[in-house]
Design an enzyme around this catalytic site. Structure first.
Site, PDB file in Angstrom:
ATOM      1  N   ASP A  10       0.811  -1.373   0.045  1.00 35.15           N
ATOM      2  CA  ASP A  10       0.302   0.568   0.206  1.00 35.15           C
ATOM      3  C   ASP A  10       0.800   1.481  -0.166  1.00 35.15           C
ATOM      4  O   ASP A  10       0.259   2.455   0.497  1.00 35.15           O
ATOM      5  CB  ASP A  10      -1.255   0.158   1.254  1.00 35.15           C
ATOM      6  CG  ASP A  10      -2.161  -0.742   0.946  1.00 35.15           C
ATOM      7  OD1 ASP A  10      -2.419  -1.947  -0.199  1.00 35.15           O
ATOM      8  OD2 ASP A  10      -2.908  -1.013   1.586  1.00 35.15           O
ATOM      9  N   ASP A  61      -0.887  -4.116  -3.808  1.00 32.80           N
ATOM     10  CA  ASP A  61      -1.775  -3.665  -3.903  1.00 32.80           C
ATOM     11  C   ASP A  61      -0.623  -1.932  -3.520  1.00 32.80           C
ATOM     12  O   ASP A  61      -1.072  -0.599  -2.613  1.00 32.80           O
ATOM     13  CB  ASP A  61      -2.581  -2.903  -2.717  1.00 32.80           C
ATOM     14  CG  ASP A  61      -3.160  -4.191  -3.113  1.00 32.80           C
ATOM     15  OD1 ASP A  61      -3.637  -5.423  -4.128  1.00 32.80           O
ATOM     16  OD2 ASP A  61      -4.355  -5.156  -2.273  1.00 32.80           O
TER      17      ASP A  61
END
Length: 355
Positions: free
Chosen positions: A195, A216
């Site tokens: 992230d 991600d």
């Protein structure tokens, strides 16, 4: 310093900043920085509400600027700011957590170079804040921007928390979170693992940036274009690049990667459906040989079977491109809306030379 020299220096900085400041639309519409700019409720009646005047603030960790800390420079900008503010940050490692509140639009961070100017912190989602509660993902960001019309040039943002091992929970660690509308980034670096870049809400344009992570590492519900960027995976076992959180068919959000390069280690998914209507497009992009089988992941949405997500590819190349393109190749008519700055309404707020 003699007065004549001081006057020349101030004139140089003002002229330099005028070149950096993004053009602003003459309109009465202002988008709330804490909400996505994806609805069509904005009204335009052509009343100028843009900034008036300019201000230069210098930051130098060694003490030769107005401030030693980036946050101190932000704090010096008044609430409801109406000036174009250039915060010029000298090379160095600024180990601090920075927040730009929504009441302070029109701020530019200008670094001394992506490889020499860093703002970094180390929070993880499982860490506890001042209230004793876990921070969770969004509050881990080393730098958080809620304000509209933010820009950053030639500077890097890091989250230095160690990369999580497979199966570890609570190790999300954001380097930068952008939640304001009409944000522009040029020559910036974003470094982290899980992230890295929280592309949360609003319209954003990233040009010639470097984005590094493992899982991600570009995520959120922004409406954003990534142009001429390098997206670099450091995944050690399995990873993913984009996780888009579009949850309604009428939202105009999405991630568009145009003329980018995807490098690093794999295997990785190039896109995941964080939201039921996730939308991600890659065009004219090079993929190294690191793409996981299938290329895309629907995040396990029940009965989705990729029927509501929009994952597309247009004229990509490289050893990993075939896996990405399988059953996802778009024709020009379908791809065209994602290929130019009009995807983010950029002609209203991005100078032609910056696009």
């Amino acid at each position: 310093m003699e007065s004549s020299s001081l006057s020349s220096l101030l004139l140089f900085h003002v002229c330099f900043f005028l070149c950096l400041a993004p053009p602003l639309l003459a309109t009465s519409s202002v988008v709330n920085a804490n909400t996505s700019s994806n609805t069509n409720t904005t009204k335009h009646n052509h009343i100028w509400i843009g900034p008036i005047g300019h201000r230069l603030i210098t930051v130098d960790i060694k003490g030769s600027g107005h401030f030693r800390s980036v946050q101190d420079a932000v704090d010096a900008v008044p609430e409801n700011n109406r000036k174009n503010v250039l915060i010029q940050i000298s090379p160095g490692n600024y180990v601090e957590k920075v927040v730009v509140p929504e009441t302070k639009p029109y701020i530019t961070f200008q670094g001394g170079g992506r490889e020499s100017t860093f703002v970094e912190w180390h929070d993880r989602a499982c860490d506890r804040g001042a209230n004793g509660q876990q921070l969770r993902t969004y509050r881990t960001a080393s730098v958080t921007v809620y304000a509209n019309y933010f820009s950053a040039r030639n500077i890097s943002f890091k989250n230095t928390a160690p990369a999580p091992k497979p199966g570890m929970q609570g190790w999300q660690a954001v380097a930068f979170r952008i939640s304001g509308d009409k944000a522009y980034f040029s020559g910036c670096g974003f470094y982290g693992a899980q992230d890295t870049l929280c592309d949360d809400a609003g319209r954003h344009y990233f040009k010639q940036c470097y984005i590094e992570g493992s899982i991600d590492f570009i995520f959120g519900n922004g409406r954003s274009m990534y142009k001429d960027c390098e997206v670099h995976s450091i995944a050690t076992r399995f990873g993913s690049i984009g996780a888009h959180d579009r949850n309604r068919a009428d939202e105009k959000t999405g991630f568009a990667f145009v003329n980018c390069t995807v490098t690093g280690t794999g295997p990785i998914y190039v896109g995941r459906a964080m939201g039921q209507y996730s939308r991600i497009v890659y065009a004219y992009t090079y993929f190294d040989d690191l793409v996981a089988h299938g290329g895309w992941d629907d995040w396990g949405h029940v009965n989705n079977n990729n029927k509501t997500v929009f994952f597309g590819v247009y004229k990509c190349w490289g050893p990993g491109a075939a896996t990405v393109s399988r059953d996802r190749e778009l024709d020009f008519e379908t791809a065209h809306p994602f290929l130019a700055k009009s995807f983010v309404n950029g002609r209203h707020w991005i100078a032609p030379s910056d696009a």
